[in-house]
Every structure is written in structure tokens, then in C-alpha cells.
Design a protein around this motif. Structure first.
Motif, mmCIF file in Angstrom:
data_model
loop_
_atom_site.group_PDB
_atom_site.id
_atom_site.type_symbol
_atom_site.label_atom_id
_atom_site.label_comp_id
_atom_site.label_asym_id
_atom_site.label_seq_id
_atom_site.Cartn_x
_atom_site.Cartn_y
_atom_site.Cartn_z
ATOM 1 N N LEU A 32 4.404 -6.021 7.879
ATOM 2 C CA LEU A 32 3.477 -4.911 8.105
ATOM 3 C C LEU A 32 2.337 -5.385 8.998
ATOM 4 O O LEU A 32 1.869 -6.517 8.879
ATOM 5 C CB LEU A 32 2.894 -4.408 6.783
ATOM 6 C CG LEU A 32 3.846 -3.716 5.824
ATOM 7 C CD1 LEU A 32 3.167 -3.485 4.483
ATOM 8 C CD2 LEU A 32 4.314 -2.399 6.409
ATOM 9 N N ALA A 33 1.877 -4.505 9.863
ATOM 10 C CA ALA A 33 0.783 -4.828 10.773
ATOM 11 C C ALA A 33 -0.563 -4.681 10.076
ATOM 12 O O ALA A 33 -0.692 -3.959 9.079
ATOM 13 C CB ALA A 33 0.834 -3.904 11.982
ATOM 14 N N LYS A 34 -1.551 -5.362 10.618
ATOM 15 C CA LYS A 34 -2.921 -5.198 10.148
ATOM 16 C C LYS A 34 -3.289 -3.720 10.256
ATOM 17 O O LYS A 34 -2.965 -3.054 11.232
ATOM 18 C CB LYS A 34 -3.860 -6.035 11.017
ATOM 19 C CG LYS A 34 -5.318 -5.859 10.694
ATOM 20 C CD LYS A 34 -6.164 -6.692 11.623
ATOM 21 C CE LYS A 34 -7.639 -6.456 11.338
ATOM 22 N NZ LYS A 34 -8.492 -7.265 12.199
ATOM 23 N N GLY A 35 -3.934 -3.184 9.219
ATOM 24 C CA GLY A 35 -4.342 -1.786 9.220
ATOM 25 C C GLY A 35 -3.335 -0.846 8.594
ATOM 26 O O GLY A 35 -3.617 0.341 8.434
ATOM 27 N N ALA A 36 -2.160 -1.369 8.210
ATOM 28 C CA ALA A 36 -1.153 -0.515 7.569
ATOM 29 C C ALA A 36 -1.687 -0.017 6.227
ATOM 30 O O ALA A 36 -2.366 -0.746 5.502
ATOM 31 C CB ALA A 36 0.143 -1.286 7.360
ATOM 32 N N VAL A 37 -1.381 1.229 5.924
ATOM 33 C CA VAL A 37 -1.815 1.833 4.664
ATOM 34 C C VAL A 37 -0.650 1.752 3.677
ATOM 35 O O VAL A 37 0.463 2.169 3.981
ATOM 36 C CB VAL A 37 -2.239 3.303 4.876
ATOM 37 C CG1 VAL A 37 -2.655 3.934 3.562
ATOM 38 C CG2 VAL A 37 -3.377 3.375 5.892
ATOM 39 N N LEU A 38 -0.925 1.189 2.495
ATOM 40 C CA LEU A 38 0.122 1.031 1.488
ATOM 41 C C LEU A 38 0.500 2.375 0.866
ATOM 42 O O LEU A 38 -0.353 3.226 0.638
ATOM 43 C CB LEU A 38 -0.330 0.072 0.387
ATOM 44 C CG LEU A 38 -0.648 -1.359 0.809
ATOM 45 C CD1 LEU A 38 -1.068 -2.180 -0.397
ATOM 46 C CD2 LEU A 38 0.525 -2.000 1.511
ATOM 47 N N SER A 39 1.778 2.515 0.600
ATOM 48 C CA SER A 39 2.300 3.686 -0.114
ATOM 49 C C SER A 39 3.164 3.157 -1.256
ATOM 50 O O SER A 39 3.448 1.954 -1.326
ATOM 51 C CB SER A 39 3.142 4.558 0.821
ATOM 52 O OG SER A 39 4.313 3.853 1.209
ATOM 53 N N GLU A 40 3.604 4.047 -2.140
ATOM 54 C CA GLU A 40 4.484 3.629 -3.236
ATOM 55 C C GLU A 40 5.750 2.979 -2.689
ATOM 56 O O GLU A 40 6.207 1.952 -3.193
ATOM 57 C CB GLU A 40 4.848 4.830 -4.116
ATOM 58 C CG GLU A 40 3.718 5.347 -4.979
ATOM 59 C CD GLU A 40 3.327 4.390 -6.099
ATOM 60 O OE1 GLU A 40 4.143 3.538 -6.502
ATOM 61 O OE2 GLU A 40 2.190 4.503 -6.564
ATOM 62 N N ALA A 41 6.332 3.580 -1.651
ATOM 63 C CA ALA A 41 7.569 3.048 -1.066
ATOM 64 C C ALA A 41 7.340 1.666 -0.457
ATOM 65 O O ALA A 41 8.178 0.769 -0.610
ATOM 66 C CB ALA A 41 8.105 4.016 -0.018
ATOM 67 N N ILE A 42 6.221 1.484 0.230
ATOM 68 C CA ILE A 42 5.924 0.186 0.844
ATOM 69 C C ILE A 42 5.720 -0.864 -0.232
ATOM 70 O O ILE A 42 6.232 -1.986 -0.124
ATOM 71 C CB ILE A 42 4.694 0.289 1.770
ATOM 72 C CG1 ILE A 42 5.049 1.095 3.018
ATOM 73 C CG2 ILE A 42 4.171 -1.086 2.143
ATOM 74 C CD1 ILE A 42 3.870 1.387 3.930
#
Length: 109
Positions: A32-42
Motif C-alpha cells: 500500500l502507498a503512503k496515504g492509503a486509507v484502510l478499509s475492512e477489506a484492506i
């Protein structure tokens, strides 16, 4: 200027948290890149990739790390090393550096 962040265990990660750094897998590939927003799937996907902690940005005015929690984690990480063994000075030094870093202490010159 460096951005304030904290390491969060994956089981404490929640959707909406933002990564403060690139997240690499065990082979050094970017997951994942810097700034990615976490989700349940991630979060579920990261668990399948063997990721146990994620660096997330801290909100302004975030509370300081809990020293007792830091010590408990370091006791676990360094469980195979005796703190009082002065012959193993390198491990003792490493532990102190990690402790200072996690407690956000300044390093004396």
C-alpha cells in the motif's frame, strides 16, 4: 519535516486510518502507498499477507505513547535476551534505542 505517526497492531487498526508510510510485504514489495486509507477489506488482506502492524498518521494533539505498554511490548520482543546481561551490550543498546524511539524521546548528542 517528518509527519507524526504511530505503529498500530492490525487487530487495533480501524477503517478510515491513513497510512503514514509505504507498507511493504516480507519481500520488500509495496503493498500500500503512503496515504492509503484502510478499509475492512484492506485490513483483512494485510492479515493474509502476514502484516501485524501498520504505521498510521496521528491526529493533531494525539496522546503520548503509554510507557507501560511500550515496556510490555519490548519485554515480548526481547524475551530471549536478559536485560541484566552486561556481556550482551549490543542487544541492550538496541533495546534502549527502540525504547527511546517508541516513547518519542530525544537522543542526546
Amino acid at each position: 519535516m517528518s509527519e507524526a505517526y504511530q505503529l498500530v497492531t492490525l487487530n487495533h487498526a480501524t477503517p478510515g486510518m491513513v497510512l503514514s508510510h509505504e507498507l511493504l510485504d516480507l519481500n520488500g514489495l509495496v503493498l500500500l502507498a503512503k496515504g492509503a486509507v484502510l478499509s475492512e477489506a484492506i485490513i483483512a488482506s494485510l492479515a493474509r499477507h502476514g502484516i501485524d502492524t501498520v504505521p498510521v498518521t496521528c491526529a493533531e494533539g494525539a496522546e503520548a505513547p503509554d510507557p507501560a505498554a511500550v515496556q510490555a511490548r519490548l519485554d515480548h520482543v526481547f524475551r530471549n535476551n536478559d536485560r541484566d546481561n552486561h556481556d550482551d551490550w549490543a542487544t541492550g543498546l538496541l533495546r534502549r534505542y527502540v525504547e527511546d524511539y517508541r516513547l518519542q524521546r530525544g537522543v542526546a548528542p
